[in-house]
Design a protein around this motif. Structure first.
Motif, PDB file in Angstrom:
ATOM      1  N   GLU A   1      90.674   0.110  61.249  1.00  0.00           N
ATOM      2  CA  GLU A   1      89.935  -0.081  60.000  1.00  0.00           C
ATOM      3  C   GLU A   1      89.709  -1.559  59.702  1.00  0.00           C
ATOM      4  OE1 GLU A   1      90.261   1.175  55.266  1.00  0.00           O
ATOM      5  OE2 GLU A   1      91.806   1.798  56.719  1.00  0.00           O
ATOM      6  N   LEU A   2      90.776  -2.373  59.937  1.00  0.00           N
ATOM      7  CA  LEU A   2      90.639  -3.809  59.717  1.00  0.00           C
ATOM      8  C   LEU A   2      89.613  -4.412  60.670  1.00  0.00           C
ATOM      9  CD1 LEU A   2      91.591  -6.329  58.248  1.00  0.00           C
ATOM     10  CD2 LEU A   2      93.432  -6.537  59.937  1.00  0.00           C
ATOM     11  N   THR A   3      89.655  -3.929  61.943  1.00  0.00           N
ATOM     12  CA  THR A   3      88.682  -4.425  62.929  1.00  0.00           C
ATOM     13  C   THR A   3      87.263  -4.067  62.508  1.00  0.00           C
ATOM     14  OG1 THR A   3      90.319  -4.206  64.686  1.00  0.00           O
ATOM     15  CG2 THR A   3      88.010  -4.359  65.349  1.00  0.00           C
ATOM     16  N   ALA A   4      87.101  -2.814  62.038  1.00  0.00           N
ATOM     17  CA  ALA A   4      85.776  -2.386  61.579  1.00  0.00           C
ATOM     18  C   ALA A   4      85.312  -3.227  60.394  1.00  0.00           C
ATOM     19  CB  ALA A   4      85.813  -0.899  61.210  1.00  0.00           C
ATOM     20  N   THR A   5      86.248  -3.489  59.459  1.00  0.00           N
ATOM     21  CA  THR A   5      85.899  -4.308  58.284  1.00  0.00           C
ATOM     22  C   THR A   5      85.512  -5.719  58.698  1.00  0.00           C
ATOM     23  OG1 THR A   5      87.430  -3.028  56.937  1.00  0.00           O
ATOM     24  CG2 THR A   5      86.717  -5.168  56.076  1.00  0.00           C
ATOM     25  N   VAL A   6      86.299  -6.289  59.612  1.00  0.00           N
ATOM     26  CA  VAL A   6      85.991  -7.647  60.090  1.00  0.00           C
ATOM     27  C   VAL A   6      84.643  -7.672  60.788  1.00  0.00           C
ATOM     28  CG1 VAL A   6      86.699  -9.439  61.713  1.00  0.00           C
ATOM     29  CG2 VAL A   6      88.393  -8.340  60.248  1.00  0.00           C
ATOM     30  N   THR A   7      84.388  -6.632  61.614  1.00  0.00           N
ATOM     31  CA  THR A   7      83.094  -6.556  62.308  1.00  0.00           C
ATOM     32  C   THR A   7      81.956  -6.460  61.304  1.00  0.00           C
ATOM     33  OG1 THR A   7      84.168  -5.456  64.169  1.00  0.00           O
ATOM     34  CG2 THR A   7      81.777  -5.286  64.025  1.00  0.00           C
ATOM     35  N   GLU A   8      82.147  -5.608  60.282  1.00  0.00           N
ATOM     36  CA  GLU A   8      81.123  -5.476  59.250  1.00  0.00           C
ATOM     37  C   GLU A   8      80.914  -6.781  58.497  1.00  0.00           C
ATOM     38  OE1 GLU A   8      80.198  -2.705  55.293  1.00  0.00           O
ATOM     39  OE2 GLU A   8      82.024  -2.414  56.495  1.00  0.00           O
ATOM     40  N   GLN A   9      82.031  -7.456  58.181  1.00  0.00           N
ATOM     41  CA  GLN A   9      81.920  -8.740  57.497  1.00  0.00           C
ATOM     42  C   GLN A   9      81.201  -9.771  58.369  1.00  0.00           C
ATOM     43  OE1 GLN A   9      82.664  -9.519  54.384  1.00  0.00           O
ATOM     44  NE2 GLN A   9      83.264  -7.397  53.975  1.00  0.00           N
TER      45      GLN A   9
ATOM     46  N   HIS B   1      77.626  -8.938  58.266  1.00  0.00           N
ATOM     47  CA  HIS B   1      77.094  -9.359  56.964  1.00  0.00           C
ATOM     48  C   HIS B   1      76.928 -10.877  56.905  1.00  0.00           C
ATOM     49  CE1 HIS B   1      76.154  -9.098  52.767  1.00  0.00           C
ATOM     50  NE2 HIS B   1      77.170  -9.873  52.435  1.00  0.00           N
TER      51      HIS B   1
END
Length: 288
Positions: free
Chosen positions: A75-83, A86
């Protein structure tokens, strides 16, 4: 001798016994050690059991926690990727906005430079026109001054510079010469000939007066002449006292036209220091 032998024998026996005890003790110790080890294998101590249980619980806890950690990491990796995506989008947008603003500023700067160049050209043209106008104005002012000088035309004169007396009668018409000049601006009037010569095409006003002592037989008659032609006249005739008459006219004259006053034949006039007989003229306005 026998005593020494007995003593030696006793020592050897003692050494043997001690050696046997020592060897036996070592064997017993080895046997005890082996028995102790076997007992530990068959009946392990309580602390080892607790340690094993703790180890087992830790392993179970680790097995239970690892999935949660992996999920959190994913989840953190996905969030970082999304960030990151962005942030890249923001960087792209900012770069595009900056490029647009830069292009707009460059366009404005170019327009400003063009405007400045145009204003410079206009200013140079205005300066040239100003110089031309200034030069033209100076020349026009000079022309106006000349025109004004040409327009400054006026004269007035009477017949006699001194004394008094009669003029006439004569057998022919004569041109009167008004020698006593009061004003002759522009020098268009000649007191020697009595003739006014027009310096420019214009409208002129002329006046004249007649005076004489009364004489029943001789009247007083004079006329304004233009280029040899009679225009207007002043006439006086009575038996007593004095004769007074005057007249005036506006004439359109071309350059070089002449105007003067003639005394008719058989007529007379009188003048003295009171300047009764006068001839005057002035320019009203020029004509094209």
């Amino acid at each position: 001798m026998k005593g020494w032998l007995c003593t030696l024998l006793l020592l050897e026996s003692f050494v043997f016994v001690v050696q046997q005890q020592v060897d036996g003790g070592l064997a017993e110790n080895e046997i005890s050690q082996q028995l102790s080890n076997e007992d530990r294998r068959q009946n392990p101590p309580q602390t080892d059991s607790l340690r094993d249980e703790a180890s087992t619980d830790s392993q179970q806890y680790c097995h239970l926690s690892f999935p949660d950690i992996h999920a959190a990491l994913r989840e953190l990796t996905a969030t970082v990727t999304e960030q990151k995506a962005h942030i890249r989008a923001l960087e792209t947008q900012l770069r595009e906005d900056l490029n647009k603003k830069t292009d707009a500023l460059e366009t404005r700067l170019t327009d400003a430079e063009k405007t400045a160049e145009q204003q410079t050209v206009i200013l140079e043209e205005l300066n040239k026109k100003t110089d031309e106008i200034s030069n033209l104005t100076e020349s026009q002012v000079e022309e106006l001054r000349k025109e004004n000088r040409d327009r400054e035309i006026a004269f007035s004169a009477s017949l006699m510079e001194s004394g008094s007396g009669h003029i006439g009668p004569f057998t022919t018409d004569i041109t009167l010469t008004y020698r006593n000049v009061f004003t002759n601006i522009g020098n268009a009037y000649n007191p020697i000939t009595g003739i006014f010569t027009a310096p420019l095409k214009a409208a002129y006003m002329f006046t004249f007066s007649v005076y004489d002592h009364a004489n029943p037989s001789t009247p007083s008659t004079v006329s304004i002449m233009k280029n040899g032609e009679k225009v207007v006249m002043a006439h006086g005739h009575q038996a007593q006292y004095v004769v007074n008459s005057s007249n005036g006219v506006v004439l359109i004259l071309e350059v070089g036209d002449v105007v003067y006053v003639r005394l008719w034949s058989g007529r007379r006039i009188h003048d003295n220091l009171n300047n009764h007989n006068t001839f005057s003229g002035y320019l009203l306005f020029p004509l094209k």
